[in-house]
Design a protein around this motif. Structure first.
Motif, mmCIF file in Angstrom:
data_model
loop_
_atom_site.group_PDB
_atom_site.id
_atom_site.type_symbol
_atom_site.label_atom_id
_atom_site.label_comp_id
_atom_site.label_asym_id
_atom_site.label_seq_id
_atom_site.Cartn_x
_atom_site.Cartn_y
_atom_site.Cartn_z
ATOM 1 N N TYR A 18 0.871 -1.177 0.000
ATOM 2 C CA TYR A 18 0.000 0.000 0.000
ATOM 3 C C TYR A 18 0.909 1.229 0.000
ATOM 4 C CZ TYR A 18 -3.987 -2.951 1.347
ATOM 5 O OH TYR A 18 -4.971 -3.890 1.383
ATOM 6 N N LEU A 20 1.433 4.552 0.460
ATOM 7 C CA LEU A 20 0.757 5.719 1.037
ATOM 8 C C LEU A 20 1.382 7.053 0.621
ATOM 9 C CD1 LEU A 20 0.236 4.357 4.648
ATOM 10 C CD2 LEU A 20 -1.560 4.845 3.025
ATOM 11 N N THR A 74 5.189 -6.790 3.125
ATOM 12 C CA THR A 74 4.215 -5.750 2.764
ATOM 13 C C THR A 74 3.983 -4.745 3.884
ATOM 14 O OG1 THR A 74 2.451 -7.235 3.425
ATOM 15 C CG2 THR A 74 3.001 -7.186 1.099
ATOM 16 N N MET A 75 4.009 -5.218 5.145
ATOM 17 C CA MET A 75 3.760 -4.292 6.253
ATOM 18 C C MET A 75 4.905 -3.291 6.399
ATOM 19 S SD MET A 75 0.885 -5.225 7.080
ATOM 20 C CE MET A 75 0.642 -4.133 8.415
ATOM 21 N N LEU A 78 4.559 -0.738 3.784
ATOM 22 C CA LEU A 78 3.536 0.266 4.145
ATOM 23 C C LEU A 78 4.123 1.317 5.092
ATOM 24 C CD1 LEU A 78 -0.116 -0.577 4.892
ATOM 25 C CD2 LEU A 78 1.037 0.999 6.365
ATOM 26 N N LEU A 79 4.898 0.834 6.084
ATOM 27 C CA LEU A 79 5.509 1.765 7.046
ATOM 28 C C LEU A 79 6.523 2.677 6.356
ATOM 29 C CD1 LEU A 79 6.499 0.257 10.496
ATOM 30 C CD2 LEU A 79 4.961 2.135 9.994
ATOM 31 N N ILE A 204 -5.883 8.222 1.436
ATOM 32 C CA ILE A 204 -6.606 7.319 2.345
ATOM 33 C C ILE A 204 -7.990 7.009 1.775
ATOM 34 C CG2 ILE A 204 -7.688 7.168 4.647
ATOM 35 C CD1 ILE A 204 -4.730 6.641 4.761
ATOM 36 N N PHE A 207 -7.562 4.542 -0.900
ATOM 37 C CA PHE A 207 -7.315 3.202 -0.352
ATOM 38 C C PHE A 207 -8.597 2.555 0.142
ATOM 39 C CE2 PHE A 207 -2.657 3.699 0.047
ATOM 40 C CZ PHE A 207 -2.367 2.525 -0.589
ATOM 41 N N LEU A 211 -10.138 -1.005 -0.868
ATOM 42 C CA LEU A 211 -10.553 -2.054 0.072
ATOM 43 C C LEU A 211 -12.011 -2.434 -0.161
ATOM 44 C CD1 LEU A 211 -8.935 -0.892 3.442
ATOM 45 C CD2 LEU A 211 -8.089 -2.565 1.823
ATOM 46 N N PHE B 31 0.155 -4.229 13.192
ATOM 47 C CA PHE B 31 0.370 -2.807 12.929
ATOM 48 C C PHE B 31 -0.919 -2.036 13.225
ATOM 49 C CE2 PHE B 31 4.633 -2.288 11.084
ATOM 50 C CZ PHE B 31 5.007 -3.607 11.097
ATOM 51 N N LEU B 33 -2.492 1.141 14.082
ATOM 52 C CA LEU B 33 -2.153 2.568 13.987
ATOM 53 C C LEU B 33 -3.232 3.478 14.576
ATOM 54 C CD1 LEU B 33 -0.629 2.710 10.372
ATOM 55 C CD2 LEU B 33 0.473 2.079 12.497
ATOM 56 N N ALA B 83 -4.111 -8.370 7.362
ATOM 57 C CA ALA B 83 -3.209 -7.539 8.175
ATOM 58 C C ALA B 83 -3.023 -6.142 7.581
ATOM 59 C CB ALA B 83 -1.862 -8.229 8.318
ATOM 60 N N ASP B 84 -2.770 -6.071 6.258
ATOM 61 C CA ASP B 84 -2.511 -4.748 5.684
ATOM 62 C C ASP B 84 -3.785 -3.913 5.552
ATOM 63 O OD1 ASP B 84 -3.167 -6.580 3.816
ATOM 64 O OD2 ASP B 84 -1.522 -6.179 2.438
ATOM 65 N N THR B 87 -4.360 -2.383 8.872
ATOM 66 C CA THR B 87 -3.468 -1.241 9.100
ATOM 67 C C THR B 87 -4.021 0.022 8.437
ATOM 68 O OG1 THR B 87 -1.634 -2.781 9.100
ATOM 69 C CG2 THR B 87 -1.067 -0.478 8.882
ATOM 70 N N VAL B 88 -4.461 -0.119 7.180
ATOM 71 C CA VAL B 88 -5.015 1.049 6.481
ATOM 72 C C VAL B 88 -6.304 1.505 7.165
ATOM 73 C CG1 VAL B 88 -6.016 1.838 4.303
ATOM 74 C CG2 VAL B 88 -3.957 0.486 4.274
ATOM 75 N N MET B 216 5.237 5.433 16.507
ATOM 76 C CA MET B 216 5.672 4.334 15.637
ATOM 77 C C MET B 216 7.197 4.324 15.541
ATOM 78 S SD MET B 216 3.125 2.630 14.951
ATOM 79 C CE MET B 216 3.811 1.437 13.850
#
Lengths: 277, 284
Positions: A18, A20, A74-75, A78-79, A204, A207, A211, B31, B33, B83-84, B87-88, B216
């Motif tokens: 993702y 961002l 992937t995580m 994203l970070l 966002i 995104f 989703l 994660f 957030l 998981a992702d 997070t979003v 974070m």
């Protein structure tokens, strides 16, 4: 939002990340154009600067995210992307300040159609959104290039065995996504104002559209984008005078909508059932 | 002396909040957030209920209860989403909650916020507040230490490595993940409450992305599931931007420079020590 959802989809389809920072990259390109215009440069040179900013940030994104994409982290990707987005936004704020700026001086030209009034940049954005959506649906579903993208996302080792260079394709996709994000950044700020934090809420929202639509199907993304753009506007405009809602509530409505849809269909509205290995 | 007490208080607030992030990110690899949302929600609920004339103890209870209810929504999202996507979703919650705070001005005071927040009698002075916060920090760190040393901590670490093995041991990873989200939310709520007692002012800028990037960064810099790493990384991250004060820069850019610094640290650390943050891949 649709324009931004398309590059996000592209990056996700080749990297499963993702991305961002795309919103901030788009805003940086718009600031590039603003810088050129405010210095009195010719329009062509200002556009060149905006493109150069978009491509440079795409290459930086690719350099930072390639390792995470290759290792399927992937995580972490994203970070990294979130941090990169903050870096870009902070740099813009330091260089240009946080006050809103305008790319176009004076009143924007308007087209009227019955009771509907829409600015010329607004019309261009809508048409470009529809056109790009059709182009990318066709590209991804009907061309070998699109099949390569899907193949890399599914199994890059297998793609490599077929002599497909995943890294090169990912790099190309990052640059294309950066240019698209730059274009949407410029079109957005022509309709509103240029501010460093404009990109993040936009990305966002895009995104959330991904989703809701089901992240592996671009057609679902396109339909979901229109749904989450139109439903909050309808709710806000139809709210009674006693309980009138301002446009600030849009993000809240989208979030509640997303929460309800995702709890009902966690993989998105338009995802088809597939066999699990 | 006031400066030292302020720094001690800031350190304590960051440490309490980051303990939740550390538990979620560095220990369990979830994660989550939405931590700034929890912190801001707790602070606003406390202040709004106190302004309505509700006694402190009941305001505290309502504040923590509202956080518990909200954390259950995140738990539901955690159970349903990948998981992702989770997070979003939690990241979007930060923006959505910010919009609520700005728009619902009859309750939250909108962008102007709520001023004149009074501290409880037992921590009226800054020095008392700082020592109280420091004591609370030690309790929170001890709580995480105890969690890590019990079966729960081992299960959480196991979940980070391979959740299927944890499941095969008869432990529900869904319940573990839910527990982590609720505990993290509770720590964030505590941090939010003690922070609002220090600054005595609340506005939508209280939480948000700025706070998220700070906690974070602390959680990622700590990387390893050890309390001493968390304590040291909090110290570094909280005190590092103080160097910017020496540069005699205009106050308008110091905040952005601090964010830039945190984000750069986050980028560098993730690139350098990503192997510590992720489950270890063993090749036999």
């Amino acid at each position: 939002m649709l324009l931004l959802a398309v590059p996000l989809y592209l990056v996700y389809s080749v990297s499963r990340i993702y991305h961002l920072a795309l919103g901030a990259s788009g805003m940086a390109a718009a600031y590039g154009l603003y810088f050129g215009l405010s210095k009195g440069w010719p329009l062509g040179l200002a556009i060149f600067l905006a493109i150069a900013v978009a491509v440079s940030l795409s290459l930086i994104s690719y350099w930072l995210l390639e390792s995470a994409a290759r290792k399927k982290q992937t995580m972490l990707g994203l970070l990294i992307s979130l941090a990169l987005g903050i870096v870009i936004e902070s740099l813009i704020s330091i260089i240009f300040g946080t006050d809103a700026k305008s790319l176009v001086n004076g009143v924007l030209p308007i087209i009227s159609w019955g009771a509907l009034y829409i600015t010329i940049p607004g019309v261009i954005t809508i048409l470009a959104g529809i056109l790009l959506a059709i182009i990318f649906v066709l590209l991804i579903n009907k061309t070998p290039w699109g099949r390569n993208l899907v193949g890399i996302a599914e199994n890059d080792h297998l793609s490599a065995s077929l002599n497909i260079n995943a890294s090169k394709i990912r790099c190309g996709v990052f640059i294309a996504a950066g240019l698209l994000a730059g274009f949407i950044g410029i079109m957005t700020v022509m309709n509103t104002a240029l501010a460093p934090q404009t990109g993040f809420p936009l990305v966002i929202l895009a995104f959330i559209a991904l989703l809701i639509g089901g992240i592996t199907d671009i057609r679902g993304t396109i339909i979901a984008t229109y749904l989450i753009a139109l439903i909050p506007e309808l709710i806000i405009n139809l709210s009674s005078s006693e309980w009138s809602l301002s446009t600030n509530w849009k993000m809240v409505i989208v979030f509640i909508l997303a929460a309800l849809v995702l709890i009902w269909r966690p993989k998105g509205l338009f995802i088809s059932k597939s066999r699990v290995d | 002396m006031g400066y030292l007490f302020t720094q001690l208080a800031r350190y304590s607030e960051a440490a309490i909040m980051s303990t939740g992030a550390h538990l979620a990110v560095a220990v369990t690899n979830i994660f989550f957030l939405g931590i700034p949302v929890m912190s801001t929600l707790a602070a606003y609920t406390l202040v709004i209920t106190q302004n309505k004339g509700i006694p402190l103890i009941w305001s505290l209870f309502l504040s923590l209860f509202s956080v518990l209810l909200t954390s259950l929504i995140f738990v539901l999202a955690y159970l349903k989403l990948s998981a992702d996507s989770f997070t979003v979703f939690t990241l979007a919650s930060v923006l959505a909650f910010d919009a609520v705070l700005k728009s619902w001005d009859s309750v939250t005071g909108g962008v102007l916020g709520i001023a004149g927040i009074i501290r409880p009698n037992f921590i009226l002075t800054l020095s008392r507040l700082a020592w109280f916060q420091f004591g609370l920090t030690l309790i929170v760190l001890l709580a995480e230490y105890i969690i890590l040393k019990t079966w729960l901590g081992r299960a959480l670490l196991g979940m980070k490595e391979n959740k299927y093995i944890v499941e095969s041991s008869g432990i529900s990873t869904k319940r573990l993940g839910a527990a982590v989200i609720i505990i993290s939310s509770f720590f964030a709520a505590l941090a939010g409450i003690v922070t609002v007692w220090r600054i005595q002012f609340l506005d939508p800028g209280f939480g948000g992305l700025v706070l998220l990037i700070q906690i974070m960064t602390i959680a990622v810099v700590a990387a390893k599931p050890k309390i001493r790493w968390l304590a040291i990384s909090t110290l570094i991250i909280v005190l590092l931007p103080e160097i910017l004060r020496l540069l005699n820069l205009p106050p308008t850019i110091i905040g952005h420079l601090r964010n830039l610094l945190y984000a750069l640290i986050l980028l560098i650390i993730i690139r350098k020590i990503s192997s510590n943050l992720l489950p270890q891949k063993r090749f036999i």
